[in-house]
Design a protein around this motif. Structure first.
Motif, PDB file in Angstrom:
ATOM      1  N   UNK A  21      -2.370  -1.718  12.695  1.00 16.78           N
ATOM      2  CA  UNK A  21      -1.291  -0.791  12.383  1.00 16.78           C
ATOM      3  C   UNK A  21      -1.682   0.209  11.318  1.00 16.78           C
ATOM      4  N   UNK A  22      -2.215  -0.247  10.208  1.00 12.52           N
ATOM      5  CA  UNK A  22      -2.648   0.670   9.149  1.00 12.52           C
ATOM      6  C   UNK A  22      -3.878   0.122   8.490  1.00 12.52           C
TER       7      UNK A  22
ATOM      8  N   UNK B 135       0.828  -1.205   0.000  1.00 13.68           N
ATOM      9  CA  UNK B 135       0.000   0.000   0.000  1.00 13.68           C
ATOM     10  C   UNK B 135       0.865   1.259   0.000  1.00 13.68           C
ATOM     11  N   UNK B 136       1.931   1.245   0.783  1.00 12.02           N
ATOM     12  CA  UNK B 136       2.837   2.395   0.789  1.00 12.02           C
ATOM     13  C   UNK B 136       3.538   2.526  -0.560  1.00 12.02           C
TER      14      UNK B 136
ATOM     15  N   UNK C 164      -3.691  12.603   8.221  1.00 12.13           N
ATOM     16  CA  UNK C 164      -3.574  11.281   8.832  1.00 12.13           C
ATOM     17  C   UNK C 164      -3.940  10.188   7.834  1.00 12.13           C
ATOM     18  N   UNK C 165      -5.028  10.377   7.102  1.00 15.09           N
ATOM     19  CA  UNK C 165      -5.471   9.368   6.147  1.00 15.09           C
ATOM     20  C   UNK C 165      -4.439   9.164   5.039  1.00 15.09           C
ATOM     21  N   UNK C 166      -3.954  10.261   4.465  1.00 12.29           N
ATOM     22  CA  UNK C 166      -3.038  10.152   3.327  1.00 12.29           C
ATOM     23  C   UNK C 166      -1.666   9.615   3.716  1.00 12.29           C
TER      24      UNK C 166
ATOM     25  N   UNK D  58      -2.519   5.966   6.480  1.00  8.38           N
ATOM     26  CA  UNK D  58      -3.441   4.909   6.061  1.00  8.38           C
ATOM     27  C   UNK D  58      -3.556   4.907   4.528  1.00  8.38           C
ATOM     28  N   UNK D  59      -2.425   4.831   3.842  1.00 10.69           N
ATOM     29  CA  UNK D  59      -2.463   4.931   2.375  1.00 10.69           C
ATOM     30  C   UNK D  59      -3.194   3.758   1.729  1.00 10.69           C
TER      31      UNK D  59
END
Length: 250
Positions: A249-250, A43-44, A166-168, A171-172
């Motif tokens: 975690x994410x 995701x990252x 925070x979302x961007x 939590x990508x």
């Protein structure tokens, strides 16, 4: 944690090789990266258009943030004791692709009454809650934002920017789509202020639904059995405080 390639869209061998490169890079700098599964790293990687160096910098920043913002691995309810009872955010059913639905009510938020530090913890609390509910085979959630009764007293640019950041950053690739409904003209002035701070990939996920096509749009995205009751469906909303949560975690 799950380390397989299930869920979140197909990945070719080339992408998994890049995930392996990303893992080697971040583990060399922070041993805690060993605890994170490949899907999280992917995701990252996707959030940085498969640039390993940029994804590594983003991920290492996330690990540092998580240690400082959520030292216990989750946000205790006592840290959001004023935010939680207001039910600004609730859980719904699932959309037609199986993504869990997070429902937000911005009209229940009053800028004059909020503490920004607690609000940020609340944002982490509800993102952790929705991410913990995502089933195997999925990685994303649907966000449904109902602006009914929203007005000047609810407008809070600082809080909105904090939630977007925070979302961007942390939590990508978790947000699948955001349906914005019952949006008043007044909010569009606020949106113009927020828009420059939203990255291109995230911008494309926000859909402002015209009131005339609301019924059609909602039922195209969500089956009637899963649509929240307040929108004419059959699924009652669940308060976040009633959701059984696991550290995420994410």
């Amino acid at each position: 944690m799950m380390a397989s390639g299930a869920g979140g869209g197909a990945a070719g061998e080339g992408e998994w090789l890049m995930v392996a490169q990303l893992r080697a890079t971040v583990q060399a700098q922070d041993p805690r990266a060993k605890e994170v599964d490949n899907l999280t790293l992917r995701r990252f990687l996707r959030a940085r258009d498969h640039n390993v160096d940029k994804a590594a910098a983003m991920f290492l920043k996330f690990l540092q943030w998580r240690r400082e913002a959520v030292p216990e691995g989750f946000v205790p309810e006592e840290k959001v004791r004023r935010e939680l009872p207001q039910d600004k955010v609730c859980m719904g059913g699932v959309d037609r692709t199986g993504r869990p639905i997070l429902v937000a009510f911005p009209a229940r938020h009053f800028s004059a009454n909020r503490d920004l530090t607690e609000f940020k913890s609340y944002v982490v609390y509800f993102f952790d809650t929705i991410c913990a509910s995502i089933p195997r085979g999925q990685e994303k959630f649907l966000l449904l934002v109902d602006f009914k009764s929203w007005g000047y007293s609810n407008c809070d640019i600082r809080a909105y920017l904090a939630a977007i950041e925070i979302m961007q950053n942390y939590y990508p690739e978790r947000l699948g789509k955001a349906l914005m409904i019952n949006v008043p003209y007044l909010f569009m002035k606020a949106w113009k202020m927020l828009y420059p701070f939203i990255d291109n990939n995230t911008r494309a996920k926000f859909v402002f639904v015209n009131n005339k096509s609301l019924h059609e749009t909602l039922r195209r995205e969500i089956d009637e059995t899963q649509l929240p009751e307040f929108l004419g469906g059959k699924t009652p909303l669940i308060s976040l405080k009633d959701c059984a949560r696991q550290p995420q975690s994410v």
